[in-house]
Write an enzyme that holds these catalytic residues in place. Structure first.
Site, mmCIF file in Angstrom:
data_model
loop_
_atom_site.group_PDB
_atom_site.id
_atom_site.type_symbol
_atom_site.label_atom_id
_atom_site.label_comp_id
_atom_site.label_asym_id
_atom_site.label_seq_id
_atom_site.Cartn_x
_atom_site.Cartn_y
_atom_site.Cartn_z
ATOM 1 N N LYS A 54 0.850 -1.211 0.000
ATOM 2 C CA LYS A 54 0.000 0.000 0.000
ATOM 3 C C LYS A 54 0.878 1.251 0.000
ATOM 4 O O LYS A 54 0.644 2.199 -0.752
ATOM 5 C CB LYS A 54 -0.885 0.044 1.255
ATOM 6 C CG LYS A 54 -2.091 -0.865 1.209
ATOM 7 C CD LYS A 54 -2.865 -0.774 2.527
ATOM 8 C CE LYS A 54 -3.958 -1.800 2.577
ATOM 9 N NZ LYS A 54 -4.590 -1.917 3.890
ATOM 10 N N GLN A 98 -5.120 -1.554 9.612
ATOM 11 C CA GLN A 98 -4.941 -2.902 9.095
ATOM 12 C C GLN A 98 -5.539 -3.916 10.065
ATOM 13 O O GLN A 98 -5.197 -3.924 11.249
ATOM 14 C CB GLN A 98 -3.433 -3.157 8.879
ATOM 15 C CG GLN A 98 -3.119 -4.453 8.176
ATOM 16 C CD GLN A 98 -3.649 -4.504 6.747
ATOM 17 O OE1 GLN A 98 -3.580 -3.519 6.011
ATOM 18 N NE2 GLN A 98 -4.203 -5.637 6.365
ATOM 19 N N ASP A 121 -11.558 2.718 2.963
ATOM 20 C CA ASP A 121 -11.856 1.290 2.784
ATOM 21 C C ASP A 121 -13.352 1.066 2.523
ATOM 22 O O ASP A 121 -13.748 0.029 2.006
ATOM 23 C CB ASP A 121 -11.471 0.510 4.061
ATOM 24 C CG ASP A 121 -10.146 -0.220 3.910
ATOM 25 O OD1 ASP A 121 -9.735 -0.482 2.767
ATOM 26 O OD2 ASP A 121 -9.524 -0.528 4.943
#
Ligand code: NAP
Length: 298
Positions: A54, A98, A121
């Site tokens: 990422k 995460q 997200d």
């Protein structure tokens, strides 16, 4: 005849180039670039490798990237305070935490603490609701489903009036992609069926699909005889079926019997190199969108 391959690796390159160009334009005109923070708790190797990718991608497209690694024993309260700090930070447009988080921390509580307008997200209940309403309400579609829809659009597949069958009803893939395909708009307007483990005749449903999206996590679940000739097959499954003795890398397989299916389908995504590369790509797109919303140019 062999199906057209829809390669996520190629589409990723196109989209990342588009994002890079747009970031440069915004920087020139507005003097800012998108800011993304990734919060990693502990040292789970799978999480580290995903987060590293990422960060690399964020740098490539010209974002400011903050990697915030916290010890595995951070308290829930301290993690919530950290999120609050980034919620208030004007230079941050996207916040990622995460998962999985250590057992003493409630994942849901933490994810729900992210400002919905920085939830790139797309998992915050506010963004799930926005997705359900559709149209202009949608801010951040969840990344894997958004990647799937983008692949279908860029492959030139007609979705309006198409029969779409989605195998799997998870909150991260099955339910959101089904919802997105039935909305009014580009790459949508489809008639959608969702099937799962309690569905009576899985094969019969799959056989009707003009677009078959499979996200079950079961290697070779979809047999070639379940595929309508000429259908578009999107295989989301990523299953580790062994280890390559020479490279030591995992051998990955999708949920569809690819070799046989490609002789029947009109187009199909491979595994690996299909849907996989799209997820981080769409995360970058959502972060860019977040800044554009803030600047009032989206
Ligand atoms: P999940 O949460 O385990 O959900 C799987 C879904 O498939 C469930 O709804 C389950 O039905 C259904 N299912 C499982 N076996 C089935 C069967 N034999 N017949 C019919 N339905 C069946 O999985 P997920 O998170 O959605 O992920 C699915 C797959 O996609 C996994 O392989 C995952 O690794 C992959 N994935 C890839 C990406 C990416 O490439 N970027 C991202 C996310 C996920 P029930 O609800 O009835 O149990």
């Amino acid at each position: 005849m062999s199906a057209q391959l829809i390669k996520g690796t190629e589409i990723r390159e196109q989209i990342l180039e588009e994002i890079t160009a747009e970031v440069a334009q915004i920087k020139e005109k507005h003097g800012v670039v998108p800011g993304l923070v990734t919060i990693l708790v502990g040292e789970n190797p799978a999480s580290i490798s995903y987060v590293t990718l990422k960060i690399k991608t964020a740098h490539r497209v010209g974002f400011t990237e903050i990697q915030d690694t916290q010890p595995v024993d951070i308290s829930e309260a301290d993690l919530l305070a950290l999120i609050d700090k980034y919620n208030k930070d004007d230079s941050i447009n996207g916040i990622l935490v995460q998962v999985p988080l250590p057992k003493h921390i409630d994942d849901k509580k933490v994810l729900n603490a992210i400002d919905p307008d920085k939830d790139v997200d797309g998992f915050h209940p506010v963004n799930v609701g926005r997705l359900m309403i559709g149209g202009d309400e949608v801010k951040f579609p969840p990344c894997t489903p958004a990647g799937i829809q983008e692949m279908i659009i860029r492959a030139g597949v007609e979705t309006s009036g198409a029969e779409v069958v989605v195998v799997g009803r998870s909150n991260i893939v099955g339910k959101p992609i089904a919802n997105m395909m039935l909305q009014k708009g580009k790459g949508a307007n489809a008639t959608v069926t969702i099937v799962h483990t309690r569905t009576k005749d899985l094969a019969a449903h799959c056989k009707r699909a003009d677009i078959l999206i499979v996200a079950a996590g079961v290697p070779d679940l979809v047999k070639p005889e379940w595929i309508k000739p000429g259908a578009c097959v999107i295989d989301v499954g990523v299953n580790r079926v062994g280890v390559n003795e020479k490279s030591g890398k995992a051998i990955l397989k999708g949920d569809v019997d690819f070799d046989a299916a490609k002789e029947i389908a009109g187009c199909i995504t491979p595994v690996p190199g299909g849907v996989g590369p799209m997820t981080i790509t769409m995360l970058m797109l959502n972060t860019l969108k977040s800044l554009k919303f803030k600047l009032g140019i989206e």
